[in-house]
Write a protein that holds these residues in place. Structure first.
Motif, PDB file in Angstrom:
ATOM      1  N   GLY A 245       0.798  -1.217   0.000  1.00 36.07           N
ATOM      2  CA  GLY A 245       0.000   0.000   0.000  1.00 36.07           C
ATOM      3  C   GLY A 245       0.825   1.258   0.000  1.00 36.07           C
ATOM      4  N   GLY A 246       2.144   1.127  -0.033  1.00 41.57           N
ATOM      5  CA  GLY A 246       3.014   2.296  -0.056  1.00 41.57           C
ATOM      6  C   GLY A 246       2.862   3.065  -1.354  1.00 41.57           C
ATOM      7  N   ALA A 247       3.025   4.364  -1.272  1.00 35.32           N
ATOM      8  CA  ALA A 247       2.932   5.232  -2.446  1.00 35.32           C
ATOM      9  C   ALA A 247       4.304   5.826  -2.719  1.00 35.32           C
ATOM     10  N   GLY A 248       4.746   5.721  -3.945  1.00 38.25           N
ATOM     11  CA  GLY A 248       6.023   6.281  -4.337  1.00 38.25           C
ATOM     12  C   GLY A 248       5.864   7.644  -4.985  1.00 38.25           C
ATOM     13  N   PHE A 249       6.983   8.189  -5.385  1.00 38.71           N
ATOM     14  CA  PHE A 249       6.999   9.496  -6.054  1.00 38.71           C
ATOM     15  C   PHE A 249       6.247   9.443  -7.384  1.00 38.71           C
ATOM     16  N   MET A 250       6.450   8.372  -8.148  1.00 43.93           N
ATOM     17  CA  MET A 250       5.790   8.207  -9.442  1.00 43.93           C
ATOM     18  C   MET A 250       4.782   7.052  -9.434  1.00 43.93           C
ATOM     19  N   LEU A 251       5.009   6.052  -8.622  1.00 44.01           N
ATOM     20  CA  LEU A 251       4.134   4.881  -8.549  1.00 44.01           C
ATOM     21  C   LEU A 251       3.232   5.034  -7.343  1.00 44.01           C
ATOM     22  N   VAL A 252       1.994   5.379  -7.577  1.00 43.79           N
ATOM     23  CA  VAL A 252       1.093   5.699  -6.469  1.00 43.79           C
ATOM     24  C   VAL A 252      -0.165   4.835  -6.454  1.00 43.79           C
ATOM     25  N   ASP A 253      -0.092   3.640  -7.019  1.00 49.09           N
ATOM     26  CA  ASP A 253      -1.256   2.757  -7.056  1.00 49.09           C
ATOM     27  C   ASP A 253      -1.670   2.293  -5.667  1.00 49.09           C
ATOM     28  N   GLY A 254      -0.695   2.073  -4.802  1.00 47.70           N
ATOM     29  CA  GLY A 254      -0.979   1.487  -3.509  1.00 47.70           C
ATOM     30  C   GLY A 254      -1.125  -0.014  -3.565  1.00 47.70           C
ATOM     31  N   HIS A 255      -0.764  -0.621  -4.719  1.00 50.36           N
ATOM     32  CA  HIS A 255      -0.858  -2.066  -4.854  1.00 50.36           C
ATOM     33  C   HIS A 255      -0.033  -2.500  -6.055  1.00 50.36           C
ATOM     34  N   LEU A 256       0.785  -3.522  -5.897  1.00 54.25           N
ATOM     35  CA  LEU A 256       1.598  -4.069  -6.985  1.00 54.25           C
ATOM     36  C   LEU A 256       1.454  -5.589  -6.941  1.00 54.25           C
ATOM     37  N   PRO A 257       0.344  -6.119  -7.466  1.00 51.05           N
ATOM     38  CA  PRO A 257       0.035  -7.538  -7.274  1.00 51.05           C
ATOM     39  C   PRO A 257       0.988  -8.499  -7.995  1.00 51.05           C
ATOM     40  N   THR A 258       1.436  -8.147  -9.184  1.00 49.75           N
ATOM     41  CA  THR A 258       2.290  -9.053  -9.962  1.00 49.75           C
ATOM     42  C   THR A 258       3.449  -8.271 -10.554  1.00 49.75           C
ATOM     43  N   TYR A 259       4.560  -8.250  -9.836  1.00 50.95           N
ATOM     44  CA  TYR A 259       5.748  -7.509 -10.270  1.00 50.95           C
ATOM     45  C   TYR A 259       6.395  -8.157 -11.485  1.00 50.95           C
ATOM     46  N   LYS A 260       6.757  -7.334 -12.455  1.00 51.81           N
ATOM     47  CA  LYS A 260       7.566  -7.728 -13.615  1.00 51.81           C
ATOM     48  C   LYS A 260       8.469  -6.559 -13.965  1.00 51.81           C
ATOM     49  N   SER A 261       9.621  -6.841 -14.506  1.00 57.33           N
ATOM     50  CA  SER A 261      10.498  -5.774 -14.993  1.00 57.33           C
ATOM     51  C   SER A 261       9.785  -4.980 -16.073  1.00 57.33           C
ATOM     52  N   GLU A 262      10.055  -3.693 -16.107  1.00 58.90           N
ATOM     53  CA  GLU A 262       9.492  -2.816 -17.132  1.00 58.90           C
ATOM     54  C   GLU A 262      10.473  -2.808 -18.308  1.00 58.90           C
ATOM     55  N   ASN A 263      10.029  -3.286 -19.468  1.00 57.20           N
ATOM     56  CA  ASN A 263      10.896  -3.404 -20.631  1.00 57.20           C
ATOM     57  C   ASN A 263      10.440  -2.432 -21.716  1.00 57.20           C
ATOM     58  N   THR A 264      11.412  -1.803 -22.378  1.00 55.07           N
ATOM     59  CA  THR A 264      11.100  -0.789 -23.376  1.00 55.07           C
ATOM     60  C   THR A 264      11.901  -1.020 -24.644  1.00 55.07           C
ATOM     61  N   LEU A 265      11.213  -0.938 -25.765  1.00 52.04           N
ATOM     62  CA  LEU A 265      11.836  -0.895 -27.085  1.00 52.04           C
ATOM     63  C   LEU A 265      11.670   0.526 -27.589  1.00 52.04           C
ATOM     64  N   GLU A 266      12.759   1.169 -27.962  1.00 55.54           N
ATOM     65  CA  GLU A 266      12.714   2.555 -28.428  1.00 55.54           C
ATOM     66  C   GLU A 266      13.315   2.654 -29.823  1.00 55.54           C
ATOM     67  N   VAL A 267      12.642   3.412 -30.679  1.00 57.07           N
ATOM     68  CA  VAL A 267      13.130   3.715 -32.023  1.00 57.07           C
ATOM     69  C   VAL A 267      13.095   5.229 -32.169  1.00 57.07           C
TER      70      VAL A 267
END
Length: 166
Positions: free
Chosen positions: A102-124
């Motif tokens: 339930g913690g709230a971060g500076f940018m992540l403020v959902d209060g819930h992270l049920p299924t953590y996965k790495s955030e992956n980005t493809l940039e062009v």
């Protein structure tokens, strides 16, 4: 200084700084290898302790990026470039547990992270020189698991960046 009682402490909130704050430390490395005026490759890696408040540009505790670009001389645009990059960002297990509790971060403020996965980005991207000191970059990003949540995404982002040399 924040007054006591302004922000709730259950669940913990970063703004109060009582349960998830302190001094943040880490490192970042950047490597670039130009391949003449025709292109190059680059890589970046960063890490921080993942146990302190994030008051930076985003909530990333570790990151790996690899990319390459082709220089504009191939199509008679000396200062232009087209490129591609892959990035994988993550947060520590403590950071994920904090958010899931339930913690709230500076940018992540959902209060819930049920299924953590790495955030992956493809940039062009395409960087064009518009004037002697002015560059404009058109950018497309495909983000998988935004906010480290397996239940989200993918997200498609379009952006324009400017760069001015002084």
């Amino acid at each position: 200084m924040l007054q006591s009682g302004i922000y709730p402490t259950d669940p913990p909130y970063l703004l109060a700084g009582t349960a998830y704050g302190g001094i943040k430390y880490g490192f970042g490395l950047n490597a670039e290898q130009p391949l003449g005026d025709r292109g190059g490759v680059f890589g970046r890696v960063s890490w921080n302790d993942g146990q302190t408040a994030t008051w930076a540009f985003t909530e990333i505790d570790y990151s790996f990026t690899l990319g390459a670009y082709i220089g504009g001389p191939r199509w008679h645009r000396q200062h232009d470039a087209v490129g591609i990059a892959l990035a994988s960002n993550g947060i520590s297990s403590e950071h994920a547990a904090f958010l899931n509790a339930g913690g709230a971060g500076f940018m992540l403020v959902d209060g819930h992270l049920p299924t953590y996965k790495s955030e992956n980005t493809l940039e062009v991207f395409y960087k064009a020189r518009l004037a002697h000191t002015l560059f404009l970059t058109a950018d497309y990003q495909l983000v998988q698991h935004p906010g480290y949540n397996d239940g989200r995404g993918p997200v498609h982002l379009l952006a324009l960046r400017t760069h001015v040399d002084f």
